[in-house]
Design a protein around this motif. Sequence first.
Motif, mmCIF file in Angstrom:
data_model
loop_
_atom_site.group_PDB
_atom_site.id
_atom_site.type_symbol
_atom_site.label_atom_id
_atom_site.label_comp_id
_atom_site.label_asym_id
_atom_site.label_seq_id
_atom_site.Cartn_x
_atom_site.Cartn_y
_atom_site.Cartn_z
ATOM 1 N N ARG A 60 0.748 -1.295 -0.075
ATOM 2 C CA ARG A 60 0.061 -0.039 0.009
ATOM 3 C C ARG A 60 0.847 1.285 -0.072
ATOM 4 O O ARG A 60 0.440 2.242 -0.691
ATOM 5 N N THR A 61 1.999 1.151 0.610
ATOM 6 C CA THR A 61 2.850 2.157 0.611
ATOM 7 C C THR A 61 3.444 2.690 -0.587
ATOM 8 O O THR A 61 3.310 3.700 -1.134
ATOM 9 N N LEU A 62 3.699 1.352 -1.502
ATOM 10 C CA LEU A 62 4.144 1.892 -2.988
ATOM 11 C C LEU A 62 3.142 2.502 -3.686
ATOM 12 O O LEU A 62 3.160 3.542 -4.617
ATOM 13 N N TYR A 63 1.884 1.828 -3.768
ATOM 14 C CA TYR A 63 0.724 2.420 -4.377
ATOM 15 C C TYR A 63 0.527 4.009 -4.018
ATOM 16 O O TYR A 63 0.183 4.886 -4.800
ATOM 17 N N PHE A 64 0.572 4.453 -2.653
ATOM 18 C CA PHE A 64 0.602 5.791 -2.161
ATOM 19 C C PHE A 64 1.608 6.606 -2.911
ATOM 20 O O PHE A 64 1.124 7.807 -3.244
ATOM 21 N N ALA A 65 2.831 6.248 -2.546
ATOM 22 C CA ALA A 65 3.757 6.870 -3.357
ATOM 23 C C ALA A 65 3.440 7.151 -5.025
ATOM 24 O O ALA A 65 3.700 8.161 -5.256
ATOM 25 N N LYS A 66 3.025 6.160 -5.585
ATOM 26 C CA LYS A 66 2.599 6.325 -7.036
ATOM 27 C C LYS A 66 1.727 7.107 -7.141
ATOM 28 O O LYS A 66 1.639 8.202 -7.964
ATOM 29 N N GLU A 67 0.677 7.398 -6.145
ATOM 30 C CA GLU A 67 -0.570 8.298 -6.195
ATOM 31 C C GLU A 67 -0.094 9.758 -6.237
ATOM 32 O O GLU A 67 -0.805 10.422 -6.560
ATOM 33 N N LEU A 68 0.989 9.597 -5.243
ATOM 34 C CA LEU A 68 1.309 11.533 -4.970
ATOM 35 C C LEU A 68 2.747 11.666 -6.001
ATOM 36 O O LEU A 68 3.509 12.535 -5.844
ATOM 37 N N SER A 69 2.908 10.876 -7.060
ATOM 38 C CA SER A 69 4.091 11.044 -7.854
ATOM 39 C C SER A 69 5.356 11.366 -7.209
ATOM 40 O O SER A 69 6.395 11.894 -7.804
ATOM 41 N N ILE A 70 5.607 10.425 -6.312
ATOM 42 C CA ILE A 70 6.900 10.284 -5.760
ATOM 43 C C ILE A 70 7.844 9.245 -6.346
ATOM 44 O O ILE A 70 7.200 8.131 -6.635
ATOM 45 N N CYS A 71 8.932 9.708 -6.854
ATOM 46 C CA CYS A 71 9.702 8.593 -7.646
ATOM 47 C C CYS A 71 10.793 8.068 -7.036
ATOM 48 O O CYS A 71 11.701 7.259 -7.466
ATOM 49 N N GLU A 72 11.415 8.686 -5.786
ATOM 50 C CA GLU A 72 12.638 8.467 -5.188
ATOM 51 C C GLU A 72 12.347 8.347 -3.741
ATOM 52 O O GLU A 72 11.952 9.390 -3.071
ATOM 53 N N LEU A 73 12.531 7.089 -2.912
ATOM 54 C CA LEU A 73 11.900 6.929 -1.699
ATOM 55 C C LEU A 73 12.868 5.960 -1.135
ATOM 56 O O LEU A 73 13.297 5.034 -1.492
ATOM 57 N N VAL A 74 12.652 6.008 0.133
ATOM 58 C CA VAL A 74 13.141 5.067 1.065
ATOM 59 C C VAL A 74 11.936 4.487 1.880
ATOM 60 O O VAL A 74 11.388 5.363 2.512
ATOM 61 N N CYS A 75 11.684 3.362 2.009
ATOM 62 C CA CYS A 75 10.679 2.878 2.921
ATOM 63 C C CYS A 75 11.282 2.029 4.089
ATOM 64 O O CYS A 75 12.095 1.387 4.176
ATOM 65 N N GLU A 76 10.627 2.371 5.321
ATOM 66 C CA GLU A 76 11.220 1.954 6.523
ATOM 67 C C GLU A 76 10.027 1.530 7.152
ATOM 68 O O GLU A 76 8.666 1.787 7.273
ATOM 69 N N GLN A 101 6.243 -10.251 -3.804
ATOM 70 C CA GLN A 101 6.290 -10.328 -5.273
ATOM 71 C C GLN A 101 5.828 -9.385 -6.249
ATOM 72 O O GLN A 101 6.574 -8.386 -6.974
ATOM 73 N N ASP A 102 4.544 -8.979 -5.798
ATOM 74 C CA ASP A 102 4.002 -7.857 -6.414
ATOM 75 C C ASP A 102 4.667 -6.478 -6.166
ATOM 76 O O ASP A 102 4.546 -5.687 -6.725
ATOM 77 N N SER A 103 4.989 -6.434 -4.839
ATOM 78 C CA SER A 103 5.471 -5.230 -4.316
ATOM 79 C C SER A 103 6.833 -4.837 -4.970
ATOM 80 O O SER A 103 7.191 -3.710 -5.437
ATOM 81 N N LEU A 104 7.775 -5.899 -5.234
ATOM 82 C CA LEU A 104 8.899 -5.779 -5.858
ATOM 83 C C LEU A 104 8.731 -5.455 -7.477
ATOM 84 O O LEU A 104 9.516 -4.461 -7.817
ATOM 85 N N VAL A 105 7.708 -5.696 -8.001
ATOM 86 C CA VAL A 105 7.208 -5.455 -9.375
ATOM 87 C C VAL A 105 7.182 -3.740 -9.283
ATOM 88 O O VAL A 105 7.451 -3.159 -10.299
ATOM 89 N N LEU A 106 6.293 -3.505 -8.288
ATOM 90 C CA LEU A 106 5.882 -1.838 -8.264
ATOM 91 C C LEU A 106 7.199 -1.321 -7.842
ATOM 92 O O LEU A 106 7.160 -0.212 -8.426
ATOM 93 N N ALA A 107 7.940 -1.648 -7.230
ATOM 94 C CA ALA A 107 9.086 -1.148 -6.948
ATOM 95 C C ALA A 107 10.108 -0.642 -7.844
ATOM 96 O O ALA A 107 10.971 0.279 -7.870
ATOM 97 N N ASN A 108 10.063 -1.648 -8.953
ATOM 98 C CA ASN A 108 10.969 -1.284 -10.289
ATOM 99 C C ASN A 108 10.286 0.093 -10.981
ATOM 100 O O ASN A 108 10.996 0.527 -11.953
ATOM 101 N N ASP A 109 9.125 0.307 -10.657
ATOM 102 C CA ASP A 109 8.429 1.658 -11.363
ATOM 103 C C ASP A 109 9.179 2.841 -10.853
ATOM 104 O O ASP A 109 9.118 3.979 -11.457
ATOM 105 N N PHE A 110 9.960 2.876 -9.537
ATOM 106 C CA PHE A 110 10.563 4.093 -8.915
ATOM 107 C C PHE A 110 11.965 4.165 -9.389
ATOM 108 O O PHE A 110 12.767 3.163 -9.699
ATOM 109 N N ARG A 111 12.475 5.274 -9.491
ATOM 110 C CA ARG A 111 14.078 5.623 -9.828
ATOM 111 C C ARG A 111 14.710 5.051 -8.843
ATOM 112 O O ARG A 111 15.713 4.539 -9.057
#
Length: 165
Positions: A60-76, A101-111
Amino acid sequence: MPPISPLYKINFDGALSSDLGAAGLGVVIRDSCGLVVGALAERIPIPISAAIVEALAFRRTLYFAKELSICELVCEGDAKVIIRALLSKELVHPEYGHVLQDSLVLANDFRICDFVHIKRIGNSVAHFLARRAKSGNELQVWLKAIFEDITLVSRDSLQFLSFLS
């Protein structure tokens, strides 16, 4: 500690509540100045285990970041088993491997998308949001303007952490 610009730091957490038959996901996003730019609390049906809730919170964190157009992130997050699985890319766990696995696919969309394990004390705002979500509306989102409870939790946790160092 705030991330180095241009990174955003995103804390996530999940919380179970078997008595309510629900779980909560909490996410808070901070910029390089440490200011909250977004927060989320989401109630979901209760899954099988706490590890699944943490995996769902990360996704959900990754989806939220995409919704806010954030491209560079550190997830804690404070779920060591989830962070360890993400870092090692060992996603064969029968309960939550498919979510990661789904999350890692999403993570590949970020810089930039890094994963870091932190102790619970450093994740107090996300934990507060996850607990709040269990008994609240299905989805609550705050952008830039956050409610006073989060401000107090954030300020108190920062003061406590500075006291420890």
